[in-house]
Design an enzyme around this catalytic site. Structure first.
Site, PDB file in Angstrom:
ATOM      1  CB  SER A  61      -0.951   0.016   1.200  1.00 30.48           C
ATOM      2  OG  SER A  61      -0.229   0.117   2.403  1.00 30.48           O
ATOM      3  CG  HIS A 100      -1.388   3.829   5.069  1.00 31.48           C
ATOM      4  ND1 HIS A 100      -2.716   3.498   5.058  1.00 31.48           N
ATOM      5  CD2 HIS A 100      -0.772   2.845   4.364  1.00 31.48           C
ATOM      6  CE1 HIS A 100      -2.889   2.376   4.382  1.00 31.48           C
ATOM      7  NE2 HIS A 100      -1.714   1.950   3.964  1.00 31.48           N
ATOM      8  CG  ASP A 127      -5.527   4.814   5.535  1.00 40.12           C
ATOM      9  OD1 ASP A 127      -5.636   4.285   4.417  1.00 40.12           O
ATOM     10  OD2 ASP A 127      -4.430   5.084   6.055  1.00 40.12           O
TER      11      ASP A 127
END
Length: 184
Positions: A61, A100, A127
Site C-alpha cells: 500500500s 501510511h 483510510d
C-alpha cells in the site's frame, strides 16, 4: 554436507550432556544472548518513545516509497507530525499496525489537539474505511511513531517466518543447537 554438520552437532551435544558444568555454561550463554536482545529492544523503546521502534512493511500500500519487506525505524519522541509524514498507527481492536502517509491534519479550536487522516500512497482512497467503526480521524495517541529510516527488503525474512511457522521453529532450533554446541 548438511548431514555431516548435523552429525557433528549431535556428537558435540552428547559430549555437552555428559559435562554438566559446560552444559550450564552454554545454557547461561544462550540466556545472555536472549536477554541482551531484549535489553536492546527495551532501550530502543525508551529512546524512541515508541512501543514498536522497528516495524516491517507487510503490504504494497505504500509503494513506490516503501516495498513489502522493508524495515522501518520509528521515532515517537517528537510530538509534531504533519502532512506528508509517513507514520505507523494502530487501530483499536487490531493487532497489526499500519504504515501510511498523513493526508490531512485537522486542528481543533483549542489549537493543541489535532486529528489526522492517513492514506497509503498506492491506495485510491483515504483510510477511513480501515479505522474503527465510527472513527473518522486518528488521534495523536494512535500513532506509534514517524518513519525516520529504512532498510530495504531485509524484513522479507520476518514475513517468510510468519508465513511458514514451521520454518521459524526449525531456524530457532538450529540456532539454539549451534549456540549450545559452540565452545567459543
Amino acid at each position: 554436507m548438511l548431514k555431516e554438520i548435523m552429525e557433528k552437532q549431535m556428537v558435540e551435544l552428547r559430549k555437552l550432556w555428559n559435562n554438566k558444568r559446560q552444559l550450564l555454561f552454554q545454557v547461561l550463554n544462550l540466556a545472555m544472548i536472549v536477554f541482551s536482545a531484549l535489553m536492546i529492544w527495551k532501550g530502543l523503546m525508551v529512546v524512541t518513545k515508541s512501543e514498536s521502534p522497528v516495524v516491517v512493511v507487510l503490504s504494497g500500500s505504500m509503494e513506490p516509497a516503501f516495498q513489502r519487506g522493508d524495515i522501518l525505524f520509528l521515532d515517537n519522541s517528537q510530538h509534531e507530525v504533519g502532512v506528508g509524514d509517513v507514520v505507523v498507527f494502530k487501530i483499536k481492536d487490531r493487532d497489526i499496525p499500519i504504515v501510511h502517509r498523513i493526508l490531512k491534519v485537522h486542528t481543533k479550536p483549542d489549537g493543541e489537539t489535532y486529528e489526522l487522516l492517513t492514506k497509503g500512497d498506492n491506495n485510491r482512497v483515504d483510510d477511513r474505511g480501515l479505522y474503527a467503526p465510527g472513527q473518522m480521524w486518528l488521534g495523536r495517541d494512535d500513532i506509534l511513531g514517524k518513519a525516520v529510516g529504512t532498510l530495504r527488503y531485509v524484513g522479507m525474512v520476518t514475513i517468510a517466518l510468519n508465513d511458514y511457522p514451521v520454518l521459524k521453529y526449525v531456524l530457532v532450533g538450529f540456532m539454539g543447537l549451534f549456540v549450545l554446541t559452540t565452545k567459543e
